[in-house]
Write a protein that holds these residues in place. Structure first.
Motif, PDB file in Angstrom:
ATOM      1  N   GLY A  26      28.475  22.661 -41.470  1.00 31.10           N
ATOM      2  CA  GLY A  26      28.109  21.954 -40.246  1.00 31.10           C
ATOM      3  C   GLY A  26      27.926  20.464 -40.384  1.00 31.10           C
ATOM      4  O   GLY A  26      28.117  19.708 -39.437  1.00 31.10           O
ATOM      5  N   ARG A  51      25.166  18.740 -40.637  1.00 33.63           N
ATOM      6  CA  ARG A  51      24.040  18.334 -39.796  1.00 33.63           C
ATOM      7  C   ARG A  51      22.753  18.698 -40.536  1.00 33.63           C
ATOM      8  O   ARG A  51      22.758  19.514 -41.452  1.00 33.63           O
ATOM      9  CB  ARG A  51      24.081  19.043 -38.444  1.00 33.63           C
ATOM     10  N   ALA A  85      19.292  20.655 -41.032  1.00 38.17           N
ATOM     11  CA  ALA A  85      18.861  22.009 -40.682  1.00 38.17           C
ATOM     12  C   ALA A  85      17.620  21.944 -39.803  1.00 38.17           C
ATOM     13  O   ALA A  85      16.728  21.123 -40.020  1.00 38.17           O
ATOM     14  CB  ALA A  85      18.552  22.810 -41.951  1.00 38.17           C
ATOM     15  N   ARG A  86      17.585  22.819 -38.808  1.00 35.21           N
ATOM     16  CA  ARG A  86      16.450  22.920 -37.901  1.00 35.21           C
ATOM     17  C   ARG A  86      16.125  24.391 -37.671  1.00 35.21           C
ATOM     18  O   ARG A  86      17.012  25.242 -37.690  1.00 35.21           O
ATOM     19  CB  ARG A  86      16.760  22.236 -36.556  1.00 35.21           C
ATOM     20  N   ARG A 133      15.507  25.995 -35.044  1.00 34.20           N
ATOM     21  CA  ARG A 133      16.159  26.608 -33.884  1.00 34.20           C
ATOM     22  C   ARG A 133      17.583  27.073 -34.174  1.00 34.20           C
ATOM     23  O   ARG A 133      18.170  27.811 -33.385  1.00 34.20           O
ATOM     24  CB  ARG A 133      16.155  25.640 -32.705  1.00 34.20           C
ATOM     25  N   GLN A 134      18.176  26.633 -35.293  1.00 30.45           N
ATOM     26  CA  GLN A 134      19.507  27.115 -35.651  1.00 30.45           C
ATOM     27  C   GLN A 134      19.494  28.607 -35.974  1.00 30.45           C
ATOM     28  O   GLN A 134      20.533  29.264 -35.907  1.00 30.45           O
ATOM     29  CB  GLN A 134      20.052  26.316 -36.843  1.00 30.45           C
ATOM     30  N   ALA A 155      22.208  30.707 -39.693  1.00 32.34           N
ATOM     31  CA  ALA A 155      23.164  29.635 -39.380  1.00 32.34           C
ATOM     32  C   ALA A 155      22.588  28.265 -39.702  1.00 32.34           C
ATOM     33  O   ALA A 155      22.848  27.281 -39.001  1.00 32.34           O
ATOM     34  CB  ALA A 155      23.591  29.708 -37.920  1.00 32.34           C
ATOM     35  N   LEU A 156      21.836  28.149 -40.779  1.00 35.87           N
ATOM     36  CA  LEU A 156      21.234  26.874 -41.152  1.00 35.87           C
ATOM     37  C   LEU A 156      22.314  25.932 -41.680  1.00 35.87           C
ATOM     38  O   LEU A 156      23.167  26.311 -42.476  1.00 35.87           O
ATOM     39  CB  LEU A 156      20.151  27.091 -42.207  1.00 35.87           C
ATOM     40  N   GLN A 157      22.265  24.676 -41.223  1.00 36.74           N
ATOM     41  CA  GLN A 157      23.320  23.707 -41.498  1.00 36.74           C
ATOM     42  C   GLN A 157      23.058  22.940 -42.794  1.00 36.74           C
ATOM     43  O   GLN A 157      21.916  22.698 -43.179  1.00 36.74           O
ATOM     44  CB  GLN A 157      23.436  22.720 -40.340  1.00 36.74           C
TER      45      GLN A 157
END
Length: 266
Positions: free
Chosen positions: A198, A200, A202-203, A205-206, A210-212
């Motif tokens: 991704g 990006r 990581a947050r 809410r992902q 699906a952590l970026q």
């Protein structure tokens, strides 16, 4: 209160002379040492993948200025070059192994460069490196049928468990690709969280599957590295990657539709 964003750094090979297949996503040992020194100087706190996800799942607070250091595939330079640097700074990290690429009894011969052996994987685990799964043969998981997908996930999990004595709780998608079906299969296979790419931050809410992550490359200079770990100008840095990813996603979906249509005619 704003949601905390966490940089998850994605490394592959750490090598002085990588081959052509791994060069672009490799990092020179001296560059890796400089990057980790900067992480220390900036007062960042490395955490493991399992710890980050568990804190987000339970609502426990994160440590000050968290960062994740992750390695994919299982290249030998992670033991030779990265481990001494991590130990020097007292840093934890996460290594995601493709079990069919690790040298030893399960080697399928598909590895791109010199890989770790299982003794080295155990030494990394003993040195506070979390060992996660990265499939068995490193395929594009969203292109597999359900049976092959399940085998890639479970065989990887079982081999890591047999070799280390503990089951892996974290997973990283080969090539960064996943789908709702793949993420559900990862969950059913016993992994508690999984990382994508991704490029990006990581947050929470992902979602845990699906952590970026942010890609580290041969050409990542120290000034760019500082911007990335501080969460600055990430979208601009990876603008071309994001455009290519969107285009390739359309191609992959078209392939999946064609395969489903072909199977339905059989």
């Amino acid at each position: 209160m704003t949601e905390e964003a966490v940089p998850i750094l994605m490394y592959h090979s750490v090598a002085t002379a990588p081959n052509d297949a791994t060069r672009a996503l490799s990092v020179a040992p001296q560059a890796f040492a400089e990057q980790m020194a900067l992480v220390d100087d900036l007062g960042l706190t490395p955490v493991s993948t399992g710890d980050l996800a568990a804190r987000w799942r339970s609502g426990r607070p994160l440590p000050p200025r968290p960062v994740l250091i992750t390695f994919d595939d299982g290249y030998e330079g992670v033991h030779r070059h990265a481990l001494p640097v991590l130990a020097k700074h007292g840093f934890t990290a996460t290594l995601f192994v493709s079990t069919g690429w690790i040298r030893g009894a399960y080697d399928t011969g598909g590895a791109l460069d010199t890989m770790l052996d299982w003794d080295q994987v155990r030494e990394l685990a003993a040195a506070d490196v979390e060992i996660g799964g990265h499939s068995h043969t490193h395929p594009q998981l969203d292109q597999l049928d359900d049976e092959r997908l399940r085998h890639e996930l479970i065989h990887c999990r079982d081999l890591v468990t047999d070799e280390l004595g503990t089951a892996p709780v974290s997973f990283a998608y080969p090539y960064g690709y996943s789908s709702r079906r793949v993420r559900e299969a990862v969950r059913r296979s016993g992994y508690a969280q999984a990382l994508a790419v991704g490029n990006r931050l990581a947050r929470r809410r992902q979602g845990p599957y699906a952590l970026q992550r942010v890609t580290m490359r041969r050409g990542t200079g120290i000034e760019e590295f500082e911007r990335l770990v501080e969460g600055r100008r990430i979208a601009r840095t990876f603008a071309r990657d994001h455009a290519l990813t969107k285009g390739y996603a359309l191609v992959r979906r078209a392939r999946q539709v064609r395969r489903k249509a072909s199977r339905s005619r059989v």
